[in-house]
Design a protein around this motif. Sequence first.
Motif, PDB file in Angstrom:
ATOM      1  N   ASN A   1      16.750 -21.822  -3.144  1.00  7.05           N
ATOM      2  CA  ASN A   1      17.240 -21.646  -4.518  1.00  7.05           C
ATOM      3  C   ASN A   1      16.958 -22.901  -5.338  1.00  7.05           C
ATOM      4  OD1 ASN A   1      18.153 -19.036  -4.193  1.00  7.05           O
ATOM      5  ND2 ASN A   1      20.244 -19.654  -3.695  1.00  7.05           N
ATOM      6  N   ILE A   2      17.104 -24.070  -4.732  1.00 13.64           N
ATOM      7  CA  ILE A   2      16.799 -25.335  -5.403  1.00 13.64           C
ATOM      8  C   ILE A   2      15.295 -25.428  -5.678  1.00 13.64           C
ATOM      9  CG2 ILE A   2      16.719 -27.849  -5.112  1.00 13.64           C
ATOM     10  CD1 ILE A   2      19.301 -27.531  -3.393  1.00 13.64           C
ATOM     11  N   LEU A   3      14.491 -25.182  -4.662  1.00  6.21           N
ATOM     12  CA  LEU A   3      13.035 -25.312  -4.789  1.00  6.21           C
ATOM     13  C   LEU A   3      12.449 -24.291  -5.759  1.00  6.21           C
ATOM     14  CD1 LEU A   3      12.070 -25.945  -1.051  1.00  6.21           C
ATOM     15  CD2 LEU A   3      12.333 -27.630  -2.897  1.00  6.21           C
ATOM     16  N   ASN A   4      13.037 -23.116  -5.809  1.00  7.65           N
ATOM     17  CA  ASN A   4      12.559 -22.055  -6.693  1.00  7.65           C
ATOM     18  C   ASN A   4      12.614 -22.469  -8.162  1.00  7.65           C
ATOM     19  OD1 ASN A   4      11.524 -19.393  -6.911  1.00  7.65           O
ATOM     20  ND2 ASN A   4      13.523 -18.724  -7.669  1.00  7.65           N
ATOM     21  N   ASN A   5      13.531 -23.362  -8.497  1.00  2.00           N
ATOM     22  CA  ASN A   5      13.651 -23.835  -9.874  1.00  2.00           C
ATOM     23  C   ASN A   5      12.705 -24.985 -10.193  1.00  2.00           C
ATOM     24  OD1 ASN A   5      15.688 -22.019 -10.686  1.00  2.00           O
ATOM     25  ND2 ASN A   5      17.197 -23.242  -9.584  1.00  2.00           N
ATOM     26  N   GLN A   6      12.016 -25.510  -9.195  1.00  4.28           N
ATOM     27  CA  GLN A   6      11.129 -26.655  -9.398  1.00  4.28           C
ATOM     28  C   GLN A   6       9.648 -26.342  -9.207  1.00  4.28           C
ATOM     29  OE1 GLN A   6      12.979 -29.371  -6.497  1.00  4.28           O
ATOM     30  NE2 GLN A   6      13.576 -30.646  -8.237  1.00  4.28           N
ATOM     31  N   TYR A   7       9.344 -25.327  -8.413  1.00  2.00           N
ATOM     32  CA  TYR A   7       7.956 -25.088  -8.033  1.00  2.00           C
ATOM     33  C   TYR A   7       7.584 -23.614  -8.122  1.00  2.00           C
ATOM     34  CZ  TYR A   7       8.359 -29.737  -5.954  1.00  2.00           C
ATOM     35  OH  TYR A   7       8.561 -31.079  -5.752  1.00  2.00           O
ATOM     36  N   TYR A   8       6.304 -23.360  -8.388  1.00  2.00           N
ATOM     37  CA  TYR A   8       5.714 -22.040  -8.200  1.00  2.00           C
ATOM     38  C   TYR A   8       5.144 -22.062  -6.790  1.00  2.00           C
ATOM     39  CZ  TYR A   8       6.099 -21.438 -13.224  1.00  2.00           C
ATOM     40  OH  TYR A   8       6.583 -21.340 -14.498  1.00  2.00           O
ATOM     41  N   PHE A   9       5.687 -21.268  -5.912  1.00  2.00           N
ATOM     42  CA  PHE A   9       5.333 -21.356  -4.505  1.00  2.00           C
ATOM     43  C   PHE A   9       3.862 -21.063  -4.214  1.00  2.00           C
ATOM     44  CE2 PHE A   9       9.977 -20.622  -4.201  1.00  2.00           C
ATOM     45  CZ  PHE A   9      10.294 -21.813  -3.588  1.00  2.00           C
ATOM     46  N   ASP A  10       3.217 -20.280  -5.060  1.00  2.00           N
ATOM     47  CA  ASP A  10       1.806 -19.980  -4.799  1.00  2.00           C
ATOM     48  C   ASP A  10       0.878 -21.110  -5.248  1.00  2.00           C
ATOM     49  OD1 ASP A  10       2.440 -19.420  -7.445  1.00  2.00           O
ATOM     50  OD2 ASP A  10       1.261 -17.580  -7.538  1.00  2.00           O
ATOM     51  N   ASP A  11       1.432 -22.157  -5.869  1.00  2.00           N
ATOM     52  CA  ASP A  11       0.620 -23.285  -6.341  1.00  2.00           C
ATOM     53  C   ASP A  11       0.801 -24.561  -5.521  1.00  2.00           C
ATOM     54  OD1 ASP A  11      -0.330 -21.763  -8.432  1.00  2.00           O
ATOM     55  OD2 ASP A  11       1.114 -22.525  -9.888  1.00  2.00           O
ATOM     56  N   ILE A  12       1.514 -24.491  -4.415  1.00  2.00           N
ATOM     57  CA  ILE A  12       1.849 -25.724  -3.696  1.00  2.00           C
ATOM     58  C   ILE A  12       1.247 -25.766  -2.297  1.00  2.00           C
ATOM     59  CG2 ILE A  12       4.001 -26.028  -4.990  1.00  2.00           C
ATOM     60  CD1 ILE A  12       5.508 -25.059  -2.468  1.00  2.00           C
ATOM     61  N   SER A  13       1.279 -26.971  -1.737  1.00  2.00           N
ATOM     62  CA  SER A  13       0.868 -27.217  -0.363  1.00  2.00           C
ATOM     63  C   SER A  13       2.090 -27.722   0.395  1.00  2.00           C
ATOM     64  CB  SER A  13      -0.242 -28.271  -0.355  1.00  2.00           C
ATOM     65  OG  SER A  13      -0.475 -28.750   0.933  1.00  2.00           O
ATOM     66  N   VAL A  14       2.333 -27.169   1.585  1.00  2.00           N
ATOM     67  CA  VAL A  14       3.533 -27.497   2.348  1.00  2.00           C
ATOM     68  C   VAL A  14       3.167 -28.034   3.725  1.00  2.00           C
ATOM     69  CG1 VAL A  14       5.612 -26.534   3.436  1.00  2.00           C
ATOM     70  CG2 VAL A  14       4.941 -25.787   1.144  1.00  2.00           C
ATOM     71  N   LEU A  15       3.868 -29.078   4.130  1.00  2.00           N
ATOM     72  CA  LEU A  15       3.760 -29.623   5.486  1.00  2.00           C
ATOM     73  C   LEU A  15       5.128 -29.485   6.132  1.00  2.00           C
ATOM     74  CD1 LEU A  15       2.215 -31.173   7.705  1.00  2.00           C
ATOM     75  CD2 LEU A  15       2.861 -33.305   6.534  1.00  2.00           C
ATOM     76  N   ASP A  16       5.198 -28.750   7.229  1.00  2.00           N
ATOM     77  CA  ASP A  16       6.450 -28.494   7.952  1.00  2.00           C
ATOM     78  C   ASP A  16       6.424 -29.317   9.233  1.00  2.00           C
ATOM     79  OD1 ASP A  16       8.738 -27.429   9.108  1.00  2.00           O
ATOM     80  OD2 ASP A  16       7.997 -25.359   9.157  1.00  2.00           O
ATOM     81  N   LEU A  17       7.196 -30.403   9.243  1.00  2.00           N
ATOM     82  CA  LEU A  17       7.237 -31.316  10.392  1.00  2.00           C
ATOM     83  C   LEU A  17       8.381 -30.952  11.325  1.00  2.00           C
ATOM     84  CD1 LEU A  17       6.702 -34.656   8.426  1.00  2.00           C
ATOM     85  CD2 LEU A  17       4.975 -33.331   9.671  1.00  2.00           C
ATOM     86  N   PHE A  18       8.166 -31.111  12.624  1.00  2.00           N
ATOM     87  CA  PHE A  18       9.127 -30.667  13.633  1.00  2.00           C
ATOM     88  C   PHE A  18       9.389 -29.174  13.372  1.00  2.00           C
ATOM     89  CE2 PHE A  18      10.098 -35.098  12.563  1.00  2.00           C
ATOM     90  CZ  PHE A  18       9.993 -35.727  13.793  1.00  2.00           C
ATOM     91  N   ALA A  19       8.317 -28.406  13.261  1.00  2.00           N
ATOM     92  CA  ALA A  19       8.370 -27.025  12.769  1.00  2.00           C
ATOM     93  C   ALA A  19       9.197 -26.084  13.640  1.00  2.00           C
ATOM     94  CB  ALA A  19       6.954 -26.483  12.609  1.00  2.00           C
ATOM     95  N   GLY A  20       9.316 -26.372  14.922  1.00  2.00           N
ATOM     96  CA  GLY A  20      10.146 -25.529  15.790  1.00  2.00           C
ATOM     97  C   GLY A  20       9.686 -24.083  15.803  1.00  2.00           C
ATOM     98  N   THR A  21      10.551 -23.177  15.358  1.00  2.00           N
ATOM     99  CA  THR A  21      10.229 -21.747  15.344  1.00  2.00           C
ATOM    100  C   THR A  21       9.312 -21.368  14.197  1.00  2.00           C
ATOM    101  OG1 THR A  21      12.139 -21.231  13.968  1.00  2.00           O
ATOM    102  CG2 THR A  21      12.451 -21.129  16.379  1.00  2.00           C
TER     103      THR A  21
END
Length: 178
Positions: A34-54
């Motif tokens: 909900n926080i991120l949705n107000n800051q970013y357009y998800f289809d325009d970003i690059s994400v790095l998931d560290l200690f990704a687990g599942t």
Amino acid sequence: MRIISGLFKGRRITAPKKLPVRPTTDMAKEALFNILNNQYYFDDISVLDLFAGTGNISYEFASRGTEQITAVDADYGCIKFINETADAFDMSISTIKSDVFKFLVKTKQKHTIIFADPPYDFELEAFFKIPDLVFKNELIEDDGLLIVEHSKHTDLRDLKYYSHSKSYGGNMFSFFTK
């Protein structure tokens, strides 16, 4: 665990019990997005998931339209599970089996959002190394964000680039920006 929103909203994903993980709770994940949705357009970003687990966080980004996702974990079983799940849902998630700290030293790729969910029982110095390596190696884009998930008993407020924290039950997210 379930996917909260997007194309795969409501889908349940059951990880093998043998994986050494503690997935982010649905309540905490929903609040974070909900926080991120107000800051970013998800289809325009690059994400790095560290200690990704599942891969819980990676799936949520993919479901919301993010196509540039890299998940890093040292456990082969976790990487295998993320690959199988991403293939089953046709999600574009790249995986890297690596020690996160070694990866952060070697990689040169910048990301809009870097999410780190290390084991809660890490030594405090290990938590400190995450933002240090991310910002020293310039792995965050100018408008980017580093989010570190940790226990409410871990205090990261005095670290350089710290912005703020949000608490959800026993989970806490600390946000870091340039």
